[in-house]
Scaffold this motif. Sequence first.
Motif, short mmCIF file in Angstrom:
data_model
loop_
_atom_site.label_atom_id
_atom_site.label_comp_id
_atom_site.label_asym_id
_atom_site.label_seq_id
_atom_site.Cartn_x
_atom_site.Cartn_y
_atom_site.Cartn_z
N CYS A 177 0.86 -1.19 0.00
CA CYS A 177 0.00 0.00 0.00
C CYS A 177 0.89 1.24 0.00
O CYS A 177 2.07 1.17 0.38
N ARG A 178 0.31 2.37 -0.38
CA ARG A 178 1.13 3.58 -0.52
C ARG A 178 1.35 4.28 0.80
O ARG A 178 2.40 4.86 1.04
N THR A 179 0.35 4.27 1.69
CA THR A 179 0.46 5.02 2.94
C THR A 179 0.31 4.09 4.14
O THR A 179 -0.22 2.99 4.05
N ARG A 180 0.78 4.59 5.30
CA ARG A 180 0.65 3.82 6.54
C ARG A 180 -0.82 3.61 6.89
O ARG A 180 -1.22 2.53 7.33
N ALA A 181 -1.62 4.67 6.70
CA ALA A 181 -3.04 4.59 7.05
C ALA A 181 -3.74 3.52 6.23
O ALA A 181 -4.53 2.72 6.76
N GLU A 182 -3.46 3.49 4.93
CA GLU A 182 -4.10 2.49 4.09
C GLU A 182 -3.60 1.08 4.41
O GLU A 182 -4.36 0.12 4.37
N THR A 183 -2.33 0.98 4.77
CA THR A 183 -1.78 -0.32 5.19
C THR A 183 -2.55 -0.86 6.39
O THR A 183 -2.94 -2.03 6.41
N ARG A 184 -2.75 0.00 7.38
CA ARG A 184 -3.51 -0.41 8.57
C ARG A 184 -4.93 -0.82 8.21
O ARG A 184 -5.43 -1.84 8.66
N THR A 185 -5.59 0.01 7.38
CA THR A 185 -6.99 -0.23 7.03
C THR A 185 -7.16 -1.56 6.31
O THR A 185 -8.04 -2.36 6.64
N VAL A 186 -6.32 -1.80 5.30
CA VAL A 186 -6.43 -3.04 4.51
C VAL A 186 -6.15 -4.26 5.39
O VAL A 186 -6.89 -5.26 5.34
N ALA A 187 -5.12 -4.20 6.21
CA ALA A 187 -4.78 -5.33 7.07
C ALA A 187 -5.90 -5.62 8.07
O ALA A 187 -6.24 -6.79 8.32
N GLU A 188 -6.46 -4.56 8.65
CA GLU A 188 -7.54 -4.75 9.62
C GLU A 188 -8.78 -5.35 8.96
O GLU A 188 -9.42 -6.25 9.52
N LYS A 189 -9.13 -4.88 7.77
CA LYS A 189 -10.28 -5.44 7.07
C LYS A 189 -10.07 -6.93 6.76
O LYS A 189 -10.96 -7.76 6.96
N LEU A 190 -8.89 -7.27 6.26
CA LEU A 190 -8.60 -8.67 5.94
C LEU A 190 -8.67 -9.54 7.19
O LEU A 190 -9.25 -10.63 7.18
N SER A 191 -8.09 -9.06 8.27
CA SER A 191 -8.08 -9.82 9.52
C SER A 191 -9.49 -10.03 10.05
O SER A 191 -9.86 -11.13 10.50
N GLN A 192 -10.31 -8.98 10.00
CA GLN A 192 -11.69 -9.09 10.47
C GLN A 192 -12.51 -10.06 9.65
O GLN A 192 -13.47 -10.66 10.15
N GLU A 193 -12.15 -10.24 8.38
CA GLU A 193 -12.89 -11.15 7.51
C GLU A 193 -12.28 -12.55 7.48
O GLU A 193 -12.63 -13.36 6.62
N GLY A 194 -11.37 -12.83 8.41
CA GLY A 194 -10.88 -14.19 8.55
C GLY A 194 -9.59 -14.51 7.85
O GLY A 194 -9.14 -15.66 7.88
N TYR A 195 -8.97 -13.52 7.23
CA TYR A 195 -7.69 -13.78 6.55
C TYR A 195 -6.55 -13.69 7.56
O TYR A 195 -6.59 -12.89 8.50
N ASN A 196 -5.52 -14.46 7.34
CA ASN A 196 -4.36 -14.47 8.23
C ASN A 196 -3.41 -13.36 7.77
O ASN A 196 -2.42 -13.61 7.08
N ALA A 197 -3.74 -12.12 8.16
CA ALA A 197 -3.02 -10.95 7.64
C ALA A 197 -2.68 -9.97 8.75
O ALA A 197 -3.43 -9.84 9.72
N GLU A 198 -1.53 -9.29 8.58
CA GLU A 198 -1.14 -8.22 9.51
C GLU A 198 -0.41 -7.14 8.73
O GLU A 198 0.04 -7.35 7.61
#
Length: 577
Positions: free
Chosen positions: A248-269
């Motif tokens: 991702c391009r920014t820290r904020a977007e990195t956090r957002t994408v990782a949190e969405k993936l994690s909440q939907e059951g993906y093994n992501a950080e």
Amino acid sequence: MTFDELGLNPKLLKAVHSLGFTTPTPIQQAAIPDLLEGRSDLVGLAQTGTGKTAAFGLPILQLIDPRKAMAQGVVICPTRELCVQITADLKRLACYLKPLEIVPVYGGAGMANQIRQIKRGAQLIVATPGRLLDLMHRGVVPTSQIRFVVLDEADEMFTMGFQEDIDEILKQTPDTRRTWLFSATMPAAAERIAKTYMHDPIELSMGQRNMGAENIEHIYYVVKEKDRYIALKRLIDFEPDIYGLVFCRTRAETRTVAEKLSQEGYNAEALHGDLSQDQRNRVMRGFRDRTLHILVATDVAARGIDVEDISHVIHYNLPDDTERYTHRSGRTARAGKSGFSLMLVNSREVHRLPEIEHRAGVRLKRGEIPQGRDICEKQLLAIVKKMAAVEVKHSDIADYLPLVHKALGNFCKEELIQRFVSVEFNRFLNDYRDSSDLNVRTVKSKKSAWKSPEKADKNVQRFFINIGRLDNINEGAIVRWVCDKTGIRSKKIGQINLKREFSFFDVDKQVASKVLHGLKNTKLENRSVSIKPVENSPIESRRSYGKSISKKHSSRSNRRHRAQKRPAYRCADPRRG
């Protein structure tokens, strides 16, 4: 050729063999014999993951005198993650060279402990530019005995703005030192360093300049901006065994994408600059151990990732600097293996793809975001293959089977198969039951009336904003900002024209008042934005605003220039100031 033929001393060879290495990579074969002589400067160009650390590490370890308890060599790299990784690699190679001491120094960690380690007599320092320069200014790192300076990932350091730091470091070290520059690409700043601070350097290039690895398949997907995250999920779901890195391009977007993936059951950080060192270590430990399958990172944070077998690199956003594409995609297909580099782009970003092809020396292929049914079929087959391949420990489960037969005895074979498969498969059925096609089939021509900046459109309202490319924004960031703050759909946004210090964007006149009201007193990437409607035609507005801003900056520059040329007078009478 083997490592035994390169001229390494027995202790280093013993370490190399104990690590399981027998055949040197091309950059190691080419660089090590020349560097072992210790008399030459060197510029080495090689793709990430080709063994550059050992290419400079083995020679510098052999040439440093472990009996002298003082700094004799420094390895400079762009990030603390890479600093820690290089130190660990060098310590493994130097395990039989005691009492050789290697110390990492980088920002974000306590300086007192780093100073103590250096003062104990460290012979080799691995450092980020800013922290090394700070320690030099404090007199902690005496430069008089430094014989070797290595610039690793030099292109990334210049991209991150470390040119002045590196200039000062090289000026403070002896002219007799050897300078070894290693990089994946060769930007103009690196060429300037070679011309200014190096003496007739040996030049090694593994492949063409700025070219990515040949065994990576480069694919781009054109989607609407609003569908970017859904498209990412589909790419991940289509690869059941994915072990991937998402940029991702920014820290904020990195956090957002990782949190969405994690909440939907993906093994992501997420991995980004706001994490503490302990948090970074925990995340990277999970990724290296493969207990974490998806790592979402910014460009800077990912510089320290030295992980084998990454199957996919996914560019959630295109990099601001085209040359960073080579570094990103180089995280996969390491050590001669194959991999995939996948890009998500909207229709306004397609024009950047030819430049990426040219700069990275790759061929991009257009792909199709998988349809829901295709994903379900692939996931179902993966579940079935996993079940068929599982090891059955008959003797261990024998005592438990009566309980299983009792619980499942009423189901027929067909029902049992359906239920076991559904345990994991139901999620995909639910996610993709009513899924639509995410692919943008056609990209509007740049010559269309809507896209053309030379023609005014009575149905379009143009807005001026006071941020541009210098603020590290792109078209996608403006689209997201407008949609998030105003609630309008991305299709209501027309042409976006990014300039150096300001930008223009068009919207449908029907939503113009809503846009103006919604964007007043807001921020984009933590920068306050001033927005004004443009009454002229698009081309006239660009000329008038561009001239006024250029004139303003020109006058400022002229004032600074006159001030610099004005002589300094000293008044003898203190009453006159």
